[in-house]
Design a protein around this motif. Sequence first.
Motif, PDB file in Angstrom:
ATOM      1  N   THR A  43     -11.800  12.178 -45.477  1.00 22.26           N
ATOM      2  CA  THR A  43     -11.601  10.735 -45.236  1.00 22.26           C
ATOM      3  C   THR A  43     -10.405  10.489 -44.330  1.00 22.26           C
ATOM      4  OG1 THR A  43     -12.537  10.227 -47.418  1.00 22.26           O
ATOM      5  CG2 THR A  43     -11.236   8.508 -46.348  1.00 22.26           C
ATOM      6  N   GLY A  44      -9.321  11.249 -44.556  1.00 21.48           N
ATOM      7  CA  GLY A  44      -8.142  11.105 -43.699  1.00 21.48           C
ATOM      8  C   GLY A  44      -8.430  11.452 -42.257  1.00 21.48           C
ATOM      9  N   LEU A  45      -9.184  12.540 -42.036  1.00 23.02           N
ATOM     10  CA  LEU A  45      -9.522  12.929 -40.663  1.00 23.02           C
ATOM     11  C   LEU A  45     -10.459  11.915 -40.011  1.00 23.02           C
ATOM     12  CD1 LEU A  45     -10.052  16.782 -41.093  1.00 23.02           C
ATOM     13  CD2 LEU A  45      -8.107  15.618 -40.052  1.00 23.02           C
ATOM     14  N   ILE A  46     -11.441  11.421 -40.780  1.00 24.21           N
ATOM     15  CA  ILE A  46     -12.349  10.397 -40.237  1.00 24.21           C
ATOM     16  C   ILE A  46     -11.576   9.134 -39.875  1.00 24.21           C
ATOM     17  CG2 ILE A  46     -14.271   8.867 -40.813  1.00 24.21           C
ATOM     18  CD1 ILE A  46     -15.440  11.145 -42.483  1.00 24.21           C
ATOM     19  N   TRP A  47     -10.656   8.742 -40.744  1.00 24.73           N
ATOM     20  CA  TRP A  47      -9.824   7.559 -40.455  1.00 24.73           C
ATOM     21  C   TRP A  47      -9.054   7.772 -39.158  1.00 24.73           C
ATOM     22  CZ3 TRP A  47      -8.738   3.015 -43.423  1.00 24.73           C
ATOM     23  CH2 TRP A  47      -7.675   2.241 -42.932  1.00 24.73           C
ATOM     24  N   LEU A  48      -8.457   8.967 -38.990  1.00 24.54           N
ATOM     25  CA  LEU A  48      -7.678   9.253 -37.783  1.00 24.54           C
ATOM     26  C   LEU A  48      -8.544   9.162 -36.535  1.00 24.54           C
ATOM     27  CD1 LEU A  48      -4.987  10.324 -36.530  1.00 24.54           C
ATOM     28  CD2 LEU A  48      -5.919  12.618 -36.850  1.00 24.54           C
ATOM     29  N   VAL A  49      -9.706   9.814 -36.570  1.00 23.26           N
ATOM     30  CA  VAL A  49     -10.572   9.850 -35.389  1.00 23.26           C
ATOM     31  C   VAL A  49     -11.099   8.458 -35.052  1.00 23.26           C
ATOM     32  CG1 VAL A  49     -12.763  10.717 -34.493  1.00 23.26           C
ATOM     33  CG2 VAL A  49     -11.225  12.265 -35.722  1.00 23.26           C
ATOM     34  N   VAL A  50     -11.612   7.729 -36.047  1.00 20.48           N
ATOM     35  CA  VAL A  50     -12.212   6.410 -35.804  1.00 20.48           C
ATOM     36  C   VAL A  50     -11.170   5.431 -35.271  1.00 20.48           C
ATOM     37  CG1 VAL A  50     -13.302   4.425 -36.907  1.00 20.48           C
ATOM     38  CG2 VAL A  50     -14.077   6.742 -37.457  1.00 20.48           C
ATOM     39  N   THR A  51      -9.999   5.397 -35.909  1.00 22.41           N
ATOM     40  CA  THR A  51      -8.971   4.437 -35.482  1.00 22.41           C
ATOM     41  C   THR A  51      -8.448   4.765 -34.084  1.00 22.41           C
ATOM     42  OG1 THR A  51      -7.315   5.750 -36.677  1.00 22.41           O
ATOM     43  CG2 THR A  51      -8.244   3.832 -37.806  1.00 22.41           C
ATOM     44  N   LEU A  52      -8.257   6.055 -33.778  1.00 20.99           N
ATOM     45  CA  LEU A  52      -7.739   6.407 -32.453  1.00 20.99           C
ATOM     46  C   LEU A  52      -8.768   6.135 -31.362  1.00 20.99           C
ATOM     47  CD1 LEU A  52      -5.764   9.716 -33.146  1.00 20.99           C
ATOM     48  CD2 LEU A  52      -4.869   7.418 -32.798  1.00 20.99           C
ATOM     49  N   VAL A  53     -10.048   6.379 -31.652  1.00 22.70           N
ATOM     50  CA  VAL A  53     -11.091   6.055 -30.679  1.00 22.70           C
ATOM     51  C   VAL A  53     -11.152   4.552 -30.449  1.00 22.70           C
ATOM     52  CG1 VAL A  53     -13.579   6.040 -30.269  1.00 22.70           C
ATOM     53  CG2 VAL A  53     -12.469   8.115 -31.111  1.00 22.70           C
ATOM     54  N   TYR A  85       0.773   2.130 -37.364  1.00 24.95           N
ATOM     55  CA  TYR A  85       0.401   1.925 -38.768  1.00 24.95           C
ATOM     56  C   TYR A  85      -0.826   2.765 -39.134  1.00 24.95           C
ATOM     57  CZ  TYR A  85      -0.986  -0.442 -43.059  1.00 24.95           C
ATOM     58  OH  TYR A  85      -1.352  -0.725 -44.359  1.00 24.95           O
ATOM     59  N   CYS A  86      -1.836   2.778 -38.274  1.00 28.73           N
ATOM     60  CA  CYS A  86      -3.051   3.551 -38.551  1.00 28.73           C
ATOM     61  C   CYS A  86      -2.763   5.045 -38.614  1.00 28.73           C
ATOM     62  CB  CYS A  86      -4.112   3.268 -37.490  1.00 28.73           C
ATOM     63  SG  CYS A  86      -4.821   1.603 -37.568  1.00 28.73           S
ATOM     64  N   THR A  87      -1.867   5.516 -37.759  1.00 29.13           N
ATOM     65  CA  THR A  87      -1.492   6.927 -37.783  1.00 29.13           C
ATOM     66  C   THR A  87      -0.784   7.288 -39.083  1.00 29.13           C
ATOM     67  OG1 THR A  87      -1.273   6.925 -35.371  1.00 29.13           O
ATOM     68  CG2 THR A  87      -0.254   8.744 -36.563  1.00 29.13           C
ATOM     69  N   MET A  88       0.109   6.421 -39.552  1.00 25.22           N
ATOM     70  CA  MET A  88       0.811   6.685 -40.805  1.00 25.22           C
ATOM     71  C   MET A  88      -0.148   6.661 -41.994  1.00 25.22           C
ATOM     72  SD  MET A  88       4.567   4.866 -40.495  1.00 25.22           S
ATOM     73  CE  MET A  88       3.978   3.243 -40.012  1.00 25.22           C
TER      74      MET A  88
END
Length: 474
Positions: free
Chosen positions: A173-183, A204-207
Amino acid sequence: MHSIIDDVLNIIVSSLSNILWFMFYLWIGLIIYNIISALFNICVVRKTYLQLLKKMYQVFGGFKVSHRKKTVRFSDESANDGGTSIARCKSLRQFKGEFRLSDACDFVRDGIEVLIEDDVTKCFSTEEIEEWNFLSRTKFHKSFGLRTEILLGVSIVFRFSVFFLIKLPIGVTGLIWLVVTLVALSGLGIFFPDADWKRQLERYCTMVSSRLIAAAFTAVINIHHKENRAKLGCVCVANHTTPIDIVMLAVDNCFTLVGQKHGGFIGIIQHFCSLSQQHIWFERKIASDRRRVTNRLKEHLNISGNNPILIFPEGTCINNTSVFMFKKGCFELGATIHPVVIKYHREFADPYWNSQEQNMLTYLAMIMTSWAIVCDIDYLPPTTLKEGETSIEFAQRVKADICRKGGLVDLPWDGMIKRPGNEGYLNKVVEEERKPYLKVLEVSKYNNTSRNIINNLNADIDQNDGGLIMMSNS
């Protein structure tokens, strides 16, 4: 008969279905809870779990492991103070002209000390601990009996089944959050490239992503002196133990990363991180890349509002017992330096990553099947280059401050010594270590040559006049 078999199969299928549905609802509940915890930066459950883990250690705290080695000490006078002591004559300082077996004692002593206690290579291996922590990776040299063997088996089954299955969805979930938010943020960057709200949302999204990944490691992070955290437009430097150092630091701050370009799983993460953020990746072996990094760092610091730069000046992972030489590059930028001490509690897990022996996915599986990652992060007061101080002296001063605060050993060696292809540096180190011994041997050779000349003169004079030349003891 067939009806009985059908009934048994139906019961088994129904039971498996119930177990799977239970695991599914459990995963959904854990993911929702951890997302809420990451959004508001709270970890009450993990801290409670850590207290229970400490209680368990107290209950089963009798399994001590002793790794102390019996050392042989050479002394000028025989003594018996608990170890093996061998008398040694100071013959290297007081040559008598003839060879004595004790002449080699200094060299033998230094050789044995190197074999027993090598300050360099031991920093690139897992540090042994005094108390068994119910992890199969703990190095111990004797069996504790059937009871302990049973506890070890139970811990392995629990950690690799229940524990791993609980943690894995949180990490994904953490990795999916990182990828989706950065894209998504990279898409917003096309229309709002310099908007302040976009940068704040990105931080904020990165943290939040870092907090989710930390939750998958059951990380409990104790942060000290938050007022010294790195500000925008500054450089943050820290000792380096593992790639997850970045996760530990990013739970309450957002950084521009500077590091080696990787392939595989790490390379994929680096690619997605660079979609929306201005990270700096380079190849160590390409000189032009290193010059380009220096120019990019200066450009980044000249733009107000950019994230602080995070650099690990050692350039490699050390096992959290020592700090190796800091490269001077980031200390030549003229920016304010924010030193950070990262200290792990090894009684709950071994966070050290030996990249020569483990790939990243194996290492992450090892971390996720450990009990917990307990980490102390101490932000030291910011500092700048003093008047008349060189960049090398500045780097040494910052490293000494980190070692002093974290209780780490300050070593002068270059961390690149552990990497293949650095035989030239290793040969240079060996030559530097040989110099004192070569000087001693040269003096010995000179003294022996002088004695031979004097002895020959004595022999000639005895034959002719019966005279005598006294031999010097120098």
